[in-house]
Motif scaffolding. Structure first.
Motif, PDB file in Angstrom:
ATOM      1  N   GLY A   1       0.792  -1.211   0.062  1.00 30.41           N
ATOM      2  CA  GLY A   1       0.115   0.113  -0.084  1.00 30.41           C
ATOM      3  C   GLY A   1       0.997   1.123  -0.070  1.00 30.41           C
ATOM      4  O   GLY A   1       0.584   2.181  -0.962  1.00 30.41           O
TER       5      GLY A   1
ATOM      6  N   GLU B   1       9.331   3.490   7.767  1.00 30.19           N
ATOM      7  CA  GLU B   1       9.156   2.028   7.608  1.00 30.19           C
ATOM      8  C   GLU B   1      10.456   1.526   8.341  1.00 30.19           C
ATOM      9  O   GLU B   1      11.478   1.735   7.772  1.00 30.19           O
ATOM     10  CB  GLU B   1       9.117   1.609   6.165  1.00 30.19           C
TER      11      GLU B   1
ATOM     12  N   LYS C   1      -7.829 -20.219  -2.225  1.00 29.84           N
ATOM     13  CA  LYS C   1      -6.559 -20.658  -3.327  1.00 29.84           C
ATOM     14  C   LYS C   1      -5.790 -21.760  -2.932  1.00 29.84           C
ATOM     15  O   LYS C   1      -5.472 -22.588  -3.509  1.00 29.84           O
ATOM     16  CB  LYS C   1      -5.839 -19.362  -3.878  1.00 29.84           C
TER      17      LYS C   1
END
Ligand SMILES: Cc1cc2nc3c(=O)[nH]c(=O)nc-3n(C[C@H](O)[C@H](O)[C@H](O)COP(=O)(O)OP(=O)(O)OC[C@H]3O[C@@H](n4cnc5c(N)ncnc54)[C@H](O)[C@@H]3O)c2cc1C
Length: 258
Positions: A17, A38, A170
């Motif tokens: 994001g 970060e 999945k």
């Protein structure tokens, strides 16, 4: 110390994001002053973990150095954010410094709560208990599929919120494929236990998925929420509308609560 430092746009988080929004903003305004806060050195492409769990790619393929994915022109502040003060347009960094902004974008992701299911965290990666929701753990899903010699394989999906509504199912379809290729599918029962009311909330996609489910002969159980793993007896405990249901497993892939 970053005391007194200010950026026009500050983004918390260098995941998919944060990196994507920084790249998009720079495409529109190439001189824009952007900083990403970060703390991690490594950026993970988490959708790839489904393919790691299915033995299609190596885990290392999903990891990149953070410095290589931060768009050129964006300032990387290698730190965490411990507090946000919107009234003064400022952040407190984990290291103790302050950082000012005009615009703040929060892209800190979602935190997995491994401890919400008793018996999950301490048994992850052992005795057939696996999850693709972690870089270290995803390769163990593939190991468990290779070791599987028939029996019951469970796949769980918690109530929302959780990242990627597709990932829980999945790995079910990919496991079916892997077990057919290894010749043990005929001796195996694949059960999907989901807290949701159906396979997908949008009818068009649910119809297509239900055809896959029929073709692959999968046992689908809805409104069934995993609440405990009893690893010593290889039992998964579910809450099915207030009733307890216990299913014995040889392998269980857990999509954890978040
Ligand atoms: C197994 C799996 C399969 C998936 N499959 C798909 C798929 O097929 N398609 C799809 O669209 N999506 C898929 N997803 C979901 C997708 O990966 C996530 O939605 C996406 O990674 C979320 O990006 P994000 O940037 O919001 O969070 P993240 O990628 O989790 O990044 C958050 C970042 O914020 C940082 N951070 C956290 N707290 C702080 C703080 N206090 N200060 C500073 N930084 C902080 C973290 O270190 C991290 O780097 C899958 C996910 C998984 C786990």
């Amino acid at each position: 110390m970053t005391e007194g430092i200010h950026h026009k746009v500050v983004i918390i988080g260098g995941g998919t994001g944060g990196i994507a929004v920084a790249a998009h903003l720079l495409k529109e305004m190439e001189e824009l002053d952007i900083a990403i806060v970060e703390p991690a050195d490594t950026h993970y492409y988490q959708p790839g973990w489904t393919l790691v769990g299915a033995g299609v790619i190596n885990a290392a393929k999903t990891a990149r150095s953070m410095s290589s994915v931060i768009p050129k022109g964006v300032k990387w502040i290698k730190d965490g954010v411990s507090d946000v003060s919107p009234e003064s347009n400022a952040l407190t960094l984990t290291s103790g410094g302050q950082l000012g902004y005009d615009f703040l974008i929060v892209a800190a992701g979602i935190k997995i709560d491994w401890e919400a299911i008793p018996g999950l965290k301490e048994n992850l990666g052992k005795g057939g208990v696996v999850s693709n929701y972690d870089y270290q753990q995803a390769p163990k899903t593939w190991q468990a599929l290779q070791d599987f010699k028939g029996g019951t394989a469970l796949f769980t999906q918690p109530p929302p919120p959780f990242k990627c509504p597709g990932a829980a199912q999945k790995i079910l379809y990919l496991a079916d494929d892997a077990l057919r290729k290894s010749g043990v599918r005929a001796n195996s029962k694949l059960i999907f236990c989901s807290a949701a009311a159906g396979i997908f909330p949008v009818k068009k996609y649910a119809d297509a998925l239900n055809q896959v489910i029929t073709r692959k002969e999968l046992d689908m159980r809805y409104q069934t929420k995993l609440v405990e793993i009893r690893a010593e007896t290889k039992e998964a405990v579910f809450d099915k509308g207030g009733e307890e249901e216990v299913i014995k497993y040889d392998m269980i892939h857990v999509t954890p609560p978040m």
